[in-house]
Design a protein around this motif. Sequence first.
Motif, mmCIF file in Angstrom:
data_model
loop_
_atom_site.group_PDB
_atom_site.id
_atom_site.type_symbol
_atom_site.label_atom_id
_atom_site.label_comp_id
_atom_site.label_asym_id
_atom_site.label_seq_id
_atom_site.Cartn_x
_atom_site.Cartn_y
_atom_site.Cartn_z
ATOM 1 N N ASN A 62 -34.988 -42.219 43.185
ATOM 2 C CA ASN A 62 -34.242 -43.255 42.468
ATOM 3 C C ASN A 62 -35.132 -44.460 42.282
ATOM 4 O O ASN A 62 -36.038 -44.698 43.082
ATOM 5 C CB ASN A 62 -33.026 -43.694 43.293
ATOM 6 C CG ASN A 62 -31.982 -42.606 43.321
ATOM 7 O OD1 ASN A 62 -31.515 -42.140 42.278
ATOM 8 N ND2 ASN A 62 -31.625 -42.170 44.520
ATOM 9 N N ASN B 100 -33.971 -39.364 39.317
ATOM 10 C CA ASN B 100 -32.941 -40.183 38.656
ATOM 11 C C ASN B 100 -33.492 -41.459 38.046
ATOM 12 O O ASN B 100 -32.734 -42.315 37.610
ATOM 13 C CB ASN B 100 -31.863 -40.585 39.677
ATOM 14 C CG ASN B 100 -31.173 -39.369 40.258
ATOM 15 O OD1 ASN B 100 -31.021 -38.360 39.573
ATOM 16 N ND2 ASN B 100 -30.769 -39.452 41.520
ATOM 17 N N ARG B 101 -34.823 -41.596 38.037
ATOM 18 C CA ARG B 101 -35.393 -42.845 37.525
ATOM 19 C C ARG B 101 -35.145 -42.952 36.037
ATOM 20 O O ARG B 101 -35.495 -42.058 35.277
ATOM 21 C CB ARG B 101 -36.904 -42.889 37.795
ATOM 22 C CG ARG B 101 -37.213 -43.093 39.246
ATOM 23 C CD ARG B 101 -38.688 -43.064 39.493
ATOM 24 N NE ARG B 101 -39.259 -41.739 39.291
ATOM 25 C CZ ARG B 101 -40.514 -41.417 39.594
ATOM 26 N NH1 ARG B 101 -41.310 -42.332 40.071
ATOM 27 N NH2 ARG B 101 -40.972 -40.204 39.400
ATOM 28 N N LYS B 102 -34.492 -44.041 35.644
ATOM 29 C CA LYS B 102 -34.272 -44.263 34.216
ATOM 30 C C LYS B 102 -35.383 -45.211 33.793
ATOM 31 O O LYS B 102 -35.307 -46.411 34.025
ATOM 32 C CB LYS B 102 -32.918 -44.937 33.976
ATOM 33 C CG LYS B 102 -31.725 -44.119 34.446
ATOM 34 C CD LYS B 102 -31.103 -43.327 33.295
ATOM 35 C CE LYS B 102 -29.899 -42.535 33.729
ATOM 36 N NZ LYS B 102 -30.159 -41.584 34.843
ATOM 37 N N SER C 94 -41.146 -47.475 30.659
ATOM 38 C CA SER C 94 -40.544 -47.314 29.340
ATOM 39 C C SER C 94 -40.497 -48.634 28.586
ATOM 40 O O SER C 94 -40.787 -49.694 29.125
ATOM 41 C CB SER C 94 -39.122 -46.809 29.503
ATOM 42 O OG SER C 94 -38.384 -47.819 30.158
#
Length: 433
Positions: free
Chosen positions: A361, A430-432, A215
């Motif tokens: 994660n 849950n990876r942001k 991102s």
Amino acid sequence: MIYNPEYECMDRGARKQLQLARLKNLVEGLYSKVPFYRKKMDESGVKATDIHTLADIEKLPFTSKDDLRELYPHGLLACPKDRIVEVHISSGTTGKPVVDEYTQKDIDTWREAMARTLAGGGCTRDDIVQNCYGYGLFTGGPGAHYGALTLGAEVLPMSSGNTARQLMVMEDFGSTMLTCTPSYALYMAEEAADAGIDLHKLSVRKGCFGAEPWSENMRKEIESRYGMKAYDIYGLTEIIGPGVSFECEAQDGLHINEDLFYPEIIDPETGKPMPPGEKGELVFTTLTKEGTPMLRYRTRDITYFMDDACSCGRTTVRMHRLFGRTDDMLIIRGVNVFPSQIEHALFAIEGTEPAYLIVINRGETHLDEVELQVEVKQEFFSDETKGLEKLRSRIEAEMKSKLQIGVKVKLVEPKTIERSIGKAKRVQDNRKI
Ligand code: DLL
């Protein structure tokens, strides 16, 4: 620096003419040389002579990943086998992998595409490129290597892993550019901090990162930790490897090497084209490839076209950084993993119940961590802990051998994993990023 202004800054109308000529040539060749494409074209009732404009590409059939699996290993070959000089295979681990077979001309195309890509990230002959993409059947290492050599830069062919050594080389050999997955770039930064190395005091000032989703926030993090500019690069084995599209200094969308790879964005449900600015599935046709050319290959990657002018001067259409994929394929540490595959491996093991949850994660180290929660038959819980421990290590070993990534297994009591009356939710990502 723009590596090849003649093609990258070409008048758009002239480029369309070039694309059309190349497309006609491709379609003719595919029909006469590859039985798979001939059959598909016959079934759709389309002939090479039906292609008069670029829009006519819509008459041609799509190619899917499933088609490629059936054609494994040589079913797509469009030239005599003895003209193949190199082979790469996708990191996908479900069923048969996809294969890219390159002639010398295809390697030259790849060199060109990757030279443009690394130049987009500021690479010149004065750079020392630390290439930590994996070398081997994966396209990342060799692709970046070829590109750097073509630009006349110096390459440190590190491959991935052995982080202490990476940092030593970065320091002692004065690497100025980094090429690796974004998660590995962050992991190296963490290790550097732990080792007391101040990355800002080193010479590394730019990097080309890709092969997995990341991102804008991750970009900022990498840029601030290294004191560098971080560029997104995209590609896939089926089309050529990395080198399909890349960011320039504007960092505003990825320029597609359109004279080499004809892009379309379609509605994944209807197959109809989407206008610029509207999200859909990315489709590529290779315009010059000889070994394993692709006709309207559905990538399953989701993005949209950006066709406004870019401040860098390149006239190629851009794609927004990827939003995700149409399928459920997970990319874990750059390895493609499908939940169905985990399921397949899991249920071959005696003692487990048909309920599991994949929890992903991005840990403190910035590397993806997978926890596989598995329900175990009641009798195992009444048993001594030794039996449970044995089962746990057995599942972990099985996952490692089938998926090629480490998975932490947590055994849980029966009925603890949430059930669903509709579609089961097998993945908690849950990876942001
Ligand atoms: O990952 C080629 C590559 C190597 C690209 C090095 C960039 C740098 P495959 O292993 O075949 O090839 O995986 C292709 O990875 O369809 C995308 O879903 C994903 N992917 C590749 N680049 C990006 C990116 C290489 N920049 C699949 N952002 C593709 C997000 C990416 N996803």
